[in-house]
Write an enzyme that holds these catalytic residues in place. Structure first.
Site, PDB file in Angstrom:
ATOM      1  N   LYS A  50       3.237  21.271  27.773  1.00 44.87           N
ATOM      2  CA  LYS A  50       2.055  21.628  28.565  1.00 44.87           C
ATOM      3  C   LYS A  50       2.453  21.863  30.016  1.00 44.87           C
ATOM      4  CE  LYS A  50      -1.177  19.338  25.490  1.00 44.87           C
ATOM      5  NZ  LYS A  50      -1.819  18.090  25.097  1.00 44.87           N
ATOM      6  N   GLN A  94      -2.976  12.308  27.498  1.00 39.21           N
ATOM      7  CA  GLN A  94      -2.457  12.604  26.153  1.00 39.21           C
ATOM      8  C   GLN A  94      -2.844  11.480  25.188  1.00 39.21           C
ATOM      9  OE1 GLN A  94      -0.785  15.514  25.242  1.00 39.21           O
ATOM     10  NE2 GLN A  94      -1.065  14.720  23.182  1.00 39.21           N
ATOM     11  N   ASP A 117      -9.636  18.854  28.751  1.00 40.41           N
ATOM     12  CA  ASP A 117      -9.637  18.697  27.297  1.00 40.41           C
ATOM     13  C   ASP A 117     -11.048  18.898  26.727  1.00 40.41           C
ATOM     14  OD1 ASP A 117      -7.430  18.367  25.726  1.00 40.41           O
ATOM     15  OD2 ASP A 117      -7.190  16.216  26.102  1.00 40.41           O
TER      16      ASP A 117
END
Ligand code: NAD
Length: 300
Positions: A50, A94, A117
């Site tokens: 990422k 994460q 997200d």
């Protein structure tokens, strides 16, 4: 005629080009911070990928890495710092987190305006209300792939198999927003095959290799396979009819397969995504797109 292959790498590249162009238009470098707690090897790779992709497209990608022993209050304090830092546009924690940390408490602590997200309840609520929101990346990628097919989502019957908070439910909400007629199937659905066979669009997000068989798919349907399953030699019989996966399995001792029996469903469907190379590449691309969106909305 076998189904058209929907190429996730190609569509992800298009999204990435749009992101790079948007950053030039913005005139500043949006900042994405990815927080990782512990040393889960898969998470390490995801986080690195990422951050790397962010840099490649002209964003700034920062990693914050903490030991497995980090306490929940300390993680919440770090999120609070990132929320208040005016230079930070996107925050991604994460998952999974170590067992002693409640992921809901952590997600709820992220500033919804930086929640790239799209998991914060405020963004989830806005998505379901049809208001502008940061939407979860994989589901947004599914819609982009459907848009790359030569089909209109509006008015179609879409069957989403799987009802997780990160894939199934948001995919269903996005399809509804695009005026599809949406059915969500899950582990308690009766006669799932009959329901799926009515669908013009099937989205499989179950986490079970080759769950969706050709008998479950209507001729001419679009089939988007979100599943990523690693199978080993003990499951060789499952892929015996699939030359490519069988060869990979024989060579490496393992293979990645989707939730859809690709080889057989390809003979029935009109569009199908491969695994790997379908939904997978879209997720990071949509994350970058969300970061630019968050930067634009917040700083404007
Ligand atoms: P999950 O385990 O949270 O949810 C699975 C869903 O499938 C559940 O809602 C459950 O009701 C349903 N299900 C399970 N067994 C079933 C059955 N027998 N019949 C009908 N429904 C059943 O999984 P998830 O997080 O939504 O992920 C699903 C798959 O997608 C996994 O393979 C995961 O690895 C993959 N995934 C891929 C990406 C990507 O970037 N491509 C991103 C996220 C998840």
């Amino acid at each position: 005629m076998p189904a058209h292959l929907v190429d996730g790498k190609r569509v992800a590249k298009q999204v990435e080009e749009e992101v790079a162009a948007a950053i030039i238009r913005l005139g500043f470098q949006p900042v994405l911070v990815v927080v990782r707690v512990g040393n889960d090897p898969a998470s390490e790779i995801y986080v690195r990928n990422k951050a790397r992709k962010a840099e490649e497209l002209g964003l700034r990608g920062d990693e914050r890495i903490f030991p497995e022993t980090l306490s929940e209050p300390d993680l919440l304090a770090e999120i609070d710092r990132l929320n208040r830092d005016q230079t930070v546009d996107g925050i991604l924690v994460q998952l999974p987190l170590p067992k002693h940390i409640d992921p809901h408490r952590v997600i709820d602590a992220i500033d919804p305006a930086k929640d790239v997200d799209g998991f914060h309840p405020q963004n989830v609520g806005r998505l379901h209300l049809g208001r502008p929101a940061l939407t979860p990346c994989t589901p947004a990628g599914v819609i982009r792939l459907l848009d790359a097919c030569d089909l209109q989502i509006e008015g179609k019957h879409a069957v989403v198999i799987g009802r997780s908070d990160i894939v199934g439910k948001p995919v269903a909400a996005l399809l509804l927003q695009r005026n599809a007629t949406v059915t969500i199937c899950h582990s308690r659905t009766r006669d799932l095959a009959a329901v799926a066979r009515k669908a013009d669009i099937v989205v499989a997000a179950i986490g079970k290799p080759f769950f969706v068989t050709a008998e479950m798919v209507k001729g001419g349907a679009a089939v988007i396979d979100v599943g990523i399953n690693r199978i080993d030699a003990s499951q060789a019989s499952l892929v015996a009819h699939d030359e490519i996966k069988s060869a990979l399995l024989a060579k490496n001792g393992h293979a990645l397969v989707g939730d859809v029996d690709f080889v057989r469903v390809r003979e029935v469907a009109a569009w199908i995504t491969p695994v790997p190379g379908g939904v997978g590449p879209m997720t990071i691309a949509m994350l970058m797109s969300n970061t630019v969106k968050a930067a634009e909305w917040r700083r404007r």
